[in-house]
Scaffold this active site. Sequence first.
Site, short mmCIF file in Angstrom:
data_model
loop_
_atom_site.label_atom_id
_atom_site.label_comp_id
_atom_site.label_asym_id
_atom_site.label_seq_id
_atom_site.Cartn_x
_atom_site.Cartn_y
_atom_site.Cartn_z
CG ASP A 1 -0.16 -0.06 2.41
OD1 ASP A 1 0.96 -0.50 2.63
OD2 ASP A 1 -0.66 0.05 3.59
CG HIS B 1 6.68 0.39 10.52
ND1 HIS B 1 6.78 -0.15 11.87
CD2 HIS B 1 6.55 1.58 10.74
CE1 HIS B 1 6.42 0.85 12.70
NE2 HIS B 1 6.23 1.87 12.16
O1 LIG Z 1 0.35 6.05 13.49
C1 LIG Z 1 0.41 5.34 12.70
N1 LIG Z 1 -0.87 5.22 12.15
C2 LIG Z 1 -1.32 4.26 10.85
N2 LIG Z 1 -0.19 3.74 10.27
C3 LIG Z 1 1.03 3.97 10.76
C4 LIG Z 1 1.33 4.63 11.89
N3 LIG Z 1 2.53 4.65 12.02
C5 LIG Z 1 3.07 3.93 10.87
N4 LIG Z 1 2.36 3.50 9.83
C6 LIG Z 1 2.21 2.62 9.18
O2 LIG Z 1 1.61 1.45 9.26
C7 LIG Z 1 2.58 0.36 9.14
C8 LIG Z 1 2.95 -0.09 10.41
O3 LIG Z 1 2.07 -0.28 11.48
C9 LIG Z 1 3.60 0.98 8.45
O4 LIG Z 1 3.46 0.45 6.95
C10 LIG Z 1 3.58 2.42 8.59
O5 LIG Z 1 4.01 3.15 7.55
#
Ligand SMILES: O=c1[nH]cnc2c1ncn2[C@@H]1O[C@H](CO)[C@@H](O)[C@H]1O
Length: 323
Positions: free
Chosen positions: A16, A248
């Site tokens: 994504d 991540h």
């Molecule tokens: O605070 C957040 N809210 C939603 N998505 C996030 C946040 N921080 C990182 N990611 C995204 O979700 C995945 C890891 O959980 C990663 O793809 C990151 O880019």
Amino acid sequence: MAAAAGEPKKIIIDTDPGIDDAMAIFVALRSPEVEVIGLTTIYGNVYTTLATRNALHLLEVADRTDIPVAEGSHVTITEDKKLRIADFVHGADGLGNQNFPPPEGKPIDMSATHFLVEQAKLYPGKVTVVALGPLTNIALAIQQDPSFVKNIGQIVLLGGAFAVNGNVNPAAEANIFGDPDAADIVFTSGADVLAVGINVTHQVILTDSDRETLASSKGKFAQYLLKILEVYFNYHHDAYSTKGVYLHDPTAMLAAINPSLITYVEGAVRVQTNGITRGLTLLYNKQKRFAEITKWSDQPSVKVAVTVDAPAVLKLVLERLME
Ligand SMILES: O=c1[nH]cnc2c1ncn2[C@@H]1O[C@H](CO)[C@@H](O)[C@H]1O
């Protein structure tokens, strides 16, 4: 590109994009240990339509338009259309508000699910899916083809918060929260699953000074990523007290490329699908024989990453992106 010892591992990246997705895709394209045989798209950081557009764009940046892109689901496995999109993390365009021109390429005339099922059949036991977003496409493949679980080599997924707080709320990590029902299907499918959760990826931080190192490279991936990383850094500076950004997706990608970078435990994982802890991932380590039958009893084991060689992951990410 020269192959590592033996045949490179075939991978399909379910993605994504997403700033850290872009990093992970580029790391994969620069890794001789793997051959990227396709990208499949999903909502999460952006809506699926934009994920497809960004996937095509990233392959054009990389001069790898030979790699097919198959568009995935626009809704959750329960056909929920109210999606949680993390544009506040990645920018409205998913790629750091750079408003790149639209890609010239088009996705193939086949759904992500169909592509996953077909490739797993074509190369039984040989394809690894690296899932970087909510798990809808993978769960649909499991539902649509009873032989998918046996045909797919491994599913390495970035998701879950094992025994730590989530990043959507204290209970849930974003990818699992995006489609908890799909995640529960994947975890209980019997496939060879390795989950890399934020309990592990929060240990891998690209600091401001690492960003300067990246800036010293004239490589096209490094230069491209510097532009899009600004928004990701700003978000982390606001949301966390870390002096950098969490890697991540690149960490999950490298765990698929080189499993010796992590250690894992095995057990049954179930996902909470409703209530205030919707999206919670809970591992049963199979150490106690409970008197009662539980929702974890008789569920197949999956692998859950618990430690990571963070300096080695960071070094590999920088090396491969700076080439
Ligand atoms: O605070 C957040 N809210 C939603 N998505 C996030 C946040 N921080 C990182 N990611 C995204 O979700 C995945 C890891 O959980 C990663 O793809 C990151 O880019």
